[in-house]
Design a protein around this motif. Sequence first.
Motif, short mmCIF file in Angstrom:
data_model
loop_
_atom_site.label_atom_id
_atom_site.label_comp_id
_atom_site.label_asym_id
_atom_site.label_seq_id
_atom_site.Cartn_x
_atom_site.Cartn_y
_atom_site.Cartn_z
N PRO A 169 0.81 -1.23 0.00
CA PRO A 169 0.00 0.00 0.00
C PRO A 169 0.84 1.27 0.00
O PRO A 169 0.44 2.29 -0.59
CB PRO A 169 -0.82 -0.12 1.30
CG PRO A 169 -0.93 -1.59 1.54
CD PRO A 169 0.39 -2.14 1.09
N LYS A 170 2.03 1.22 0.62
CA LYS A 170 2.89 2.41 0.67
C LYS A 170 3.65 2.60 -0.64
O LYS A 170 3.85 3.74 -1.08
CB LYS A 170 3.87 2.29 1.84
CG LYS A 170 3.18 2.27 3.21
CD LYS A 170 4.18 2.08 4.33
CE LYS A 170 3.49 2.18 5.69
NZ LYS A 170 2.44 1.16 5.89
N THR A 222 2.68 1.60 -3.62
CA THR A 222 1.78 1.83 -4.76
C THR A 222 1.00 3.13 -4.64
O THR A 222 0.24 3.49 -5.54
CB THR A 222 0.76 0.67 -4.89
OG1 THR A 222 0.07 0.50 -3.64
CG2 THR A 222 1.47 -0.63 -5.26
N SER A 223 1.20 3.85 -3.53
CA SER A 223 0.47 5.10 -3.33
C SER A 223 1.11 6.22 -4.15
O SER A 223 2.31 6.16 -4.49
CB SER A 223 0.46 5.48 -1.85
OG SER A 223 1.74 5.90 -1.43
N PRO A 224 0.36 7.27 -4.47
CA PRO A 224 0.94 8.41 -5.23
C PRO A 224 2.06 9.11 -4.49
O PRO A 224 2.89 9.78 -5.10
CB PRO A 224 -0.27 9.34 -5.42
CG PRO A 224 -1.47 8.47 -5.26
CD PRO A 224 -1.08 7.42 -4.27
N ASP A 225 2.08 8.96 -3.15
CA ASP A 225 3.11 9.64 -2.35
C ASP A 225 4.43 8.86 -2.30
O ASP A 225 5.39 9.33 -1.69
CB ASP A 225 2.60 9.85 -0.92
CG ASP A 225 1.34 10.70 -0.87
OD1 ASP A 225 1.19 11.56 -1.77
OD2 ASP A 225 0.51 10.51 0.04
N ALA A 226 4.49 7.69 -2.88
CA ALA A 226 5.70 6.87 -2.82
C ALA A 226 6.84 7.53 -3.59
O ALA A 226 6.62 8.33 -4.52
CB ALA A 226 5.43 5.48 -3.38
N GLU A 248 -10.03 -0.82 9.34
CA GLU A 248 -8.92 -0.56 8.43
C GLU A 248 -8.23 -1.88 8.07
O GLU A 248 -8.06 -2.76 8.92
CB GLU A 248 -7.90 0.38 9.09
CG GLU A 248 -8.35 1.83 9.15
CD GLU A 248 -7.22 2.73 9.61
OE1 GLU A 248 -6.08 2.54 9.14
OE2 GLU A 248 -7.47 3.60 10.44
N ARG A 262 8.10 3.54 -6.85
CA ARG A 262 6.66 3.38 -6.99
C ARG A 262 6.35 2.19 -7.89
O ARG A 262 6.94 2.02 -8.96
CB ARG A 262 6.02 4.65 -7.55
CG ARG A 262 4.49 4.61 -7.51
CD ARG A 262 3.88 5.88 -8.09
NE ARG A 262 4.25 7.04 -7.31
CZ ARG A 262 4.84 8.13 -7.81
NH1 ARG A 262 5.13 8.18 -9.11
NH2 ARG A 262 5.13 9.13 -7.03
#
Length: 497
Positions: A50-51, A53-57, A296, A62
């Motif tokens: 999840p970390k 693949t996130s846009p913030d990676a 979650e 990424r």
Amino acid sequence: MNSENTPLLRRTTSSLSEISNSRLYLAVFSAVLGNFNFGYSLVYPSPVLPKLTSPDADPRLRLDPNQAAWFGSIYSLGAAAGGLGAMLLNDLIGRKMSIMMSAVPSTAGYTLMGGAVNLSMLHGGRFLTGVAGGMTAASIPVYISEISHKKVRGALGSCPQITAVFGTLTLYALGLVVPWRWLAVAGCVPAVLMVVLLVFMPSSPRRLLSLGQEQKAEKALRWLRGAKYNTSIELNAIQHSINTQVKITLAQLATPIYYRPILISVGMRFLQQMTGITPILVYLEPIFAKSSVSLEPRYDAAIVGAVRLLSVAVAASLMDKAGRKALLYTSSMLMFLSSLTLTMISHTTPCPAVNVTAPNSELGNALQASQETALSFVPLISTVVFIFGYAMGWGPITWLLMSEVLPLVARGVASGLCVTVSWVTAFALTHAFTLLVDAYGLYVPYLMFTVVCVFCLLFNAVCIPETRKRSLEEIENYFRTGRTFTIRQNHPSVVSS
């Protein structure tokens, strides 16, 4: 006079044969630290994907969907390679040294992932930790079965699965609070501790006898059983088993004593993976995100990890009481019912919308909300039941039976073959899982897992023997004769157990 001496003689014999298990437990603990690392590394992508693949990676790290699938599944390719390596190392340098050697790719892999600055380092590190996992999966169960005696072999044989589950739970728990790079750093600790402890543990007495090192074998067995144990009976039985073994030729592989236990072991490892346990554990957080569970996903994963640990502890306590086959039946049924539920839940269509213009629309909305909340927990509960069922039987017993039924002369090579088949299957299934979910949703893979559970029931009924309270020599005799565990006394050194 004789009546007075007889009880004294019996007391003396009894005291000389008294077993102390404390050092045996220490040796098993030292070895299964490798399984802790295996469980930890297997599910590493669950909190990390999840970390990444996130846009913030970090743009350099990424992962797109295809790269994420490779990051999740390449571990299984490494494990297959590790299993192949163990086929050679188990007989070349011994079980204990093979376990210790697994610390090298494990530490290198975690170091690469912890310091990764590009995708190659991520995938390379993941592959190397898989190599270590394959080596330990092929070596540790065999080592434990060969140093244990039959009264505790069932319970100790489930220890690899228990510690692997504990490693999984540790990863899920640390993933709640620890950054993903530090998760990799933490993975180095148990591997180093394992090597330090195993330096002081003995090699397998069975292997030492097979090398003609009788004095070392006697010393190792006495260390494992305690100073008051009479080692001669067990050593004679092991030596007789070794003496009756010959080098395997291709023609001999066609005889039941070899092909039946090998096929049973390979079949169990294949079906174990086809139940879907590896993709479910590896992609646990993403699966829960798609299932719309109200909690979650990371907390759901931690709950599943805790339940899995509880269930393998229950299985360990029942292993030598309920028997292997009874636990496998229970395991298969629980997995079947839970996967069937997940199949139906993932394929159901949404309920018709409530008419919000009606006078009692507030009541209708409240009822709909409560219904959706209740239904949102069904995937979590069903997954928990699936994991519980797997960990009760098909998880630990496949490891234990593999080490029990494989013939001594082929044990090193055959265990490596079993692990290789297992992880090639796991790679194909883990990689295909994401593609199936993207194309059809969770329904298709869950349906496939449900069908596999039916085959698990049939395989257990037809193919798997009950090995509870049987020595390794008796189990070998079962496959040699076809149907009986009883060893006929044709050799003076063999003592009936």
